[in-house]
Design an enzyme around this catalytic site. Structure first.
Site, mmCIF file in Angstrom:
data_model
loop_
_atom_site.group_PDB
_atom_site.id
_atom_site.type_symbol
_atom_site.label_atom_id
_atom_site.label_comp_id
_atom_site.label_asym_id
_atom_site.label_seq_id
_atom_site.Cartn_x
_atom_site.Cartn_y
_atom_site.Cartn_z
ATOM 1 N N GLY A 11 0.820 -1.215 0.000
ATOM 2 C CA GLY A 11 0.000 0.000 0.000
ATOM 3 C C GLY A 11 0.855 1.267 0.000
ATOM 4 O O GLY A 11 2.088 1.211 -0.032
ATOM 5 N N ASP A 34 1.528 -8.966 1.786
ATOM 6 C CA ASP A 34 0.366 -8.282 1.244
ATOM 7 C C ASP A 34 -0.571 -9.337 0.679
ATOM 8 O O ASP A 34 -0.144 -10.455 0.394
ATOM 9 C CB ASP A 34 0.795 -7.295 0.132
ATOM 10 C CG ASP A 34 -0.230 -6.190 -0.067
ATOM 11 O OD1 ASP A 34 0.007 -5.065 0.416
ATOM 12 O OD2 ASP A 34 -1.276 -6.442 -0.694
ATOM 13 N N ARG A 36 -1.855 -9.043 -2.182
ATOM 14 C CA ARG A 36 -1.398 -9.157 -3.575
ATOM 15 C C ARG A 36 0.121 -9.258 -3.566
ATOM 16 O O ARG A 36 0.768 -8.781 -2.640
ATOM 17 C CB ARG A 36 -1.763 -7.891 -4.377
ATOM 18 C CG ARG A 36 -3.248 -7.642 -4.499
ATOM 19 C CD ARG A 36 -3.478 -6.244 -5.049
ATOM 20 N NE ARG A 36 -2.852 -5.247 -4.187
ATOM 21 C CZ ARG A 36 -3.514 -4.428 -3.388
ATOM 22 N NH1 ARG A 36 -4.812 -4.450 -3.343
ATOM 23 N NH2 ARG A 36 -2.883 -3.557 -2.614
ATOM 24 N N ASP A 50 -3.355 -12.818 3.652
ATOM 25 C CA ASP A 50 -4.624 -12.143 3.916
ATOM 26 C C ASP A 50 -4.704 -12.037 5.438
ATOM 27 O O ASP A 50 -4.692 -13.053 6.139
ATOM 28 C CB ASP A 50 -5.768 -13.007 3.369
ATOM 29 C CG ASP A 50 -7.130 -12.397 3.668
ATOM 30 O OD1 ASP A 50 -7.212 -11.496 4.525
ATOM 31 O OD2 ASP A 50 -8.111 -12.845 3.052
ATOM 32 N N TYR A 140 -15.045 3.241 8.139
ATOM 33 C CA TYR A 140 -13.595 3.289 8.368
ATOM 34 C C TYR A 140 -13.300 3.990 9.701
ATOM 35 O O TYR A 140 -12.528 3.484 10.532
ATOM 36 C CB TYR A 140 -12.954 4.037 7.198
ATOM 37 C CG TYR A 140 -11.490 4.356 7.318
ATOM 38 C CD1 TYR A 140 -10.526 3.359 7.346
ATOM 39 C CD2 TYR A 140 -11.060 5.697 7.349
ATOM 40 C CE1 TYR A 140 -9.181 3.671 7.413
ATOM 41 C CE2 TYR A 140 -9.724 6.014 7.411
ATOM 42 C CZ TYR A 140 -8.775 5.008 7.447
ATOM 43 O OH TYR A 140 -7.446 5.328 7.517
HETATM 44 C C1 AKB Z 1 -8.574 8.493 3.987
HETATM 45 O O1 AKB Z 1 -8.766 9.534 3.336
HETATM 46 O O2 AKB Z 1 -9.437 7.628 4.173
HETATM 47 C C2 AKB Z 1 -7.216 8.294 4.632
HETATM 48 C C3 AKB Z 1 -7.196 8.768 6.037
HETATM 49 C C4 AKB Z 1 -7.257 10.206 6.350
HETATM 50 O O3 AKB Z 1 -7.128 7.970 6.922
HETATM 51 N N1 AKB Z 1 -6.213 8.969 3.869
#
Ligand code: AKB
Length: 313
Positions: A11, A34, A36, A50, A140
Site C-alpha cells: 500500500g 500483502d 497481492r 490475507d 472506516y
Molecule cells: C482516507 O482519506 O481515508 C485516509 C485517512 C485520512 O485515513 N487517507
C-alpha cells in the site's frame, strides 16, 4: 536484532515504511506481506498474506521468528462506504488477529495506524484536541475508533506494546493511495504534470490535515523508537502536518506550473471531508516523543513535482 513483519506492504504507506525499515535493519530482517504480490517482494523476503487468515499469520511469525509487526492493511474511508460490512470485518478482524498473535507469541512491539477519521461532525474542527468528542460517521472511522480502544485494552490487560498514530491524509510520490477521501492531494500532482488540469472531488475551500510522507515515515519510526515509559497515549497520537484547501494547493502548484487549472465536482467524499477536522492539536506527541513536522505546503510541492516529473516527460 528485531525481525519485522509489515502487513499491507504494497500500500501507499507500506511501500515507504518497508523501504525505510529495510534501509535501517537490512532487507533480510524485514518481511513484507500483502494480499497481492508486491514489488517489495524483489527487495527482500515476501509472503502473500490475507490478514483475516489467523493461522497463516501465525505460520509466518514462526517461520521468520518475527518480533515486531507493522499492521497497515485496511480499507480506507471512501472505499469503506461502498462495502461497509466487509470494511468492518477486514479492519477489525485483521487488527484482532495481530493483537492476539502479539499476546500469544510475546511479540516485542506492534505498530497500527489510526486516522483523523476517528473524528466526526460533532468534534471541534479547529486544533482538535488529543482527547475530545469522537462520533465518526464512516465505517472506516468507526473501525479506527474501535481499533484504538482495542489497542489500549491489549496494552493495559496483556502488556502488548502497541503504538499508533492518527494519520492525516498522506502525500507521497512512491506509491498511490487507495480509496481515501484525501487522495485528491496526491492525484492533483500527477494530473498537473500529465495534462495541466485537474477536477477535484472536494470543494475549493475544504480544509483537511495532511502530511508529506517523509514526515510520516520519520514520525512513525520515532514513535516506535521512543521509550515505552514516555508514552502517555495507548489509543493513538494526534499528529499534525500541513493543513490546506484544494484552492491553496492549486496556488502552490501554479508557482511551478503557471498554466495549471482546476475545476471542482464534489461527490460523496465531500460529506466525509466535512466531518473531519481542519487541523489537529499534536502537543501530546510533541511532549511525549518530540514530534516535529519538517515540510510545509511549498516545500512538499517542490519535492513532489521534482520527483514525479521524470515519469511525465
Ligand atoms: C482516507 O482519506 O481515508 C485516509 C485517512 C485520512 O485515513 N487517507
Amino acid at each position: 536484532m528485531d525481525k519485522i513483519l509489515v502487513i499491507g506492504a504494497g500500500g501507499q504507506l507500506g511501500t515507504e515504511l518497508t523501504e525505510a525499515l529495510r534501509n535501517r535493519l537490512g532487507a533480510q530482517n524485514v518481511v513484507s506481506s500483502d494480499v497481492r504480490s508486491t514489488h517489495s517482494a524483489e527487495a527482500g523476503p515476501f509472503e502473500k498474506l490475507d490478514v483475516m487468515d489467523k493461522e497463516g499469520l501465525g505460520r509466518i511469525i514462526d517461520k521468520y521468528k518475527i518480533t515486531q509487526i507493522y499492521h497497515l492493511a485496511a480499507i480506507l474511508s471512501a472505499n469503506g462506504e461502498k462495502n461497509p460490512l466487509f470494511a468492518w470485518r477486514l479492519n477489525m478482524e485483521g487488527l484482532l488477529n495481530v493483537l492476539e498473535a502479539a499476546r500469544e507469541k510475546n511479540l516485542h512491539k506492534i505498530y497500527w495506524p489510526s486516522s483523523i477519521a476517528v473524528f466526526g461532525p460533532t468534534t471541534p474542527m479547529e486544533n482538535t484536541p488529543q482527547q475530545t468528542v469522537m462520533e465518526p460517521n464512516t465505517v472506516y472511522g468507526i473501525s479506527k475508533q474501535a481499533g484504538e480502544q482495542w489497542c489500549q485494552y491489549y496494552f493495559e490487560k496483556f502488556g502488548v506494546d502497541v503504538r499508533s498514530i492518527r494519520y492525516p491524509g498522506l502525500i507521497g510520490y512512491k506509491a498511490l493511495p487507495g480509496g481515501g477521501t484525501t487522495d485528491y492531494a496526491v492525484d492533483i500532482y500527477h494530473q498537473a504534470l500529465k495534462q495541466n488540469a485537474y477536477t477535484c472531488f472536494l470543494r475549493e475551500d475544504s480544509y483537511l490535515p495532511m502530511m508529506y510522507m517523509p514526515d510520516a515515515v520519520r514520525g512513525t519510526l520515532e514513535l516506535m523508537d521512543a521509550e515505552a515509559d514516555n508514552l502517555t497515549i495507548r489509543t493513538s497520537y494526534n499528529l499534525n502536518g500541513i493543513s490546506f484547501s484544494p484552492k491553496e494547493m492549486t496556488a502552490a502548484i501554479q508557482k511551478h506550473i503557471p498554466g495549471f487549472t482546476i475545476g471542482y465536482a464534489p461527490d460523496f467524499r465531500q460529506a466525509i471531508a466535512d466531518s473531519w477536522p481542519d487541523a489537529v492539536d499534536d502537543s501530546v506527541a510533541r511532549r511525549d516523543w518530540n514530534w516535529k513536522p519538517e515540510y510545509d505546503l511549498d516545500r512538499m510541492t517542490e519535492d513532489m513535482l521534482a520527483n514525479l516529473q521524470p515519469a511525465y516527460v
